[in-house]
Scaffold this active site. Structure first.
Site, PDB file in Angstrom:
ATOM      1  N   CYS A  76      -4.908  20.873  11.200  1.00  0.00           N
ATOM      2  CA  CYS A  76      -4.615  22.807  10.443  1.00  0.00           C
ATOM      3  C   CYS A  76      -4.196  23.224  12.086  1.00  0.00           C
ATOM      4  O   CYS A  76      -4.266  23.162  13.038  1.00  0.00           O
ATOM      5  CB  CYS A  76      -6.241  23.755  10.802  1.00  0.00           C
ATOM      6  SG  CYS A  76      -6.107  24.903  11.103  1.00  0.00           S
ATOM      7  N   SER A  77      -2.878  23.998  11.245  1.00  0.00           N
ATOM      8  CA  SER A  77      -1.715  24.857  12.244  1.00  0.00           C
ATOM      9  C   SER A  77      -2.577  25.934  13.658  1.00  0.00           C
ATOM     10  O   SER A  77      -1.696  25.412  14.336  1.00  0.00           O
ATOM     11  CB  SER A  77      -0.598  25.736  11.556  1.00  0.00           C
ATOM     12  OG  SER A  77      -1.583  26.538  10.870  1.00  0.00           O
TER      13      SER A  77
END
Lengths: 126, 117
Positions: A76-77
């Site tokens: 997840c960024s």
């Protein structure tokens, strides 16, 4: 045959992260389909290529890198930025000289998780 | 697939509560059926008048008031956990359904995807 999505939220020093690796490998070795592995929360540290495990301990990052040859590994960024795991594009964007994402990991948003979940029959969290 | 986000961690000790809420909101944005469950120390996330800034932590809990905008309407709280912390419905920042353990787990069983934070 079921389509399985794994989400890992446990830190790499937690036993659950080793269970996640073994479960992912078992799915790949079975007739079921592994849609991918999504890394969130503290599990982001598994995507850090600079992790260097002692030779007699389980090497989480390289275990995932090997599994990544057969399925998608997605970090997840927002969770990755917060914990200092960046690919080259993210590092350039944030003005850092270095990046440290391990081989085979993609950095994408939570929307990617939702899209994978829509095609999954089962979601398994570690 | 109905998704349950189970919150069992206190609001500021870790990032779990904040990231669980982020995930719930993205699921809502994609028009997925997502339901929130609060138990154990997770019920503390719902307390009114929090001031995370005072301890250097962003107050994400005010975002619970925006759940309606994401059409996240089913929020369940385990009554025993509220009792453990001496809380009642009046202490909570949003309207929730406060239920006993059998009902809490019956509602949870409706959800094919359950994630714990």
């Amino acid at each position: 045959m079921a389509k399985i999505l794994i989400i890992v939220t446990s830190a790499s020093d937690h036993q659950a992260s080793i269970s996640a690796v073994k479960y992912a490998q078992a799915v790949l070795d079975s007739t079921h389909e592994l849609l991918g592995v999504f890394f969130y929360n503290q599990a982001i540290d598994a995507a850090n290529a600079l992790r260097s495990s002692p030779s007699d301990e389980f090497d989480i990052t390289n275990s995932w890198v090997a599994i990544g040859e057969q399925t998608r590994l997605i970090a997840c960024s927002a969770a990755a930025q917060r914990r200092g795991v960046l690919n080259k594009e993210e590092a350039d964007y944030h003005g850092h000289q270095q990046f440290n994402i391990a081989k085979g990991f993609e950095i994408l948003g939570l929307g990617e998780f939702v899209q994978l979940q829509q095609s999954a029959d089962k979601v398994i969290q570690f | 697939m109905i998704t349950a986000i189970i919150n069992q961690s206190s609001p500021y000790q870790t990032q779990l509560g904040r990231e669980a809420l982020d995930l719930a909101l993205v699921l809502g944005t994609y028009e997925q059926d997502v339901r929130l469950f609060f138990k154990d120390a997770g019920v503390l996330q719902l307390m009114k008048e929090q001031n995370g800034e005072a301890i250097g932590s962003k107050d994400f809990t005010s975002t619970f008031k925006a759940l309606d905008l994401y059409e996240i309407e089913q929020v369940y709280v385990l009554d025993q956990s509220l009792n453990d912390y001496g809380l009642t419905a009046n202490d909570l920042t949003i309207d929730t359904v406060i239920v006993d353990a059998p009902e809490f787990y019956a509602q949870l069983r409706q959800c094919q995807c359950q994630m714990r934070f």
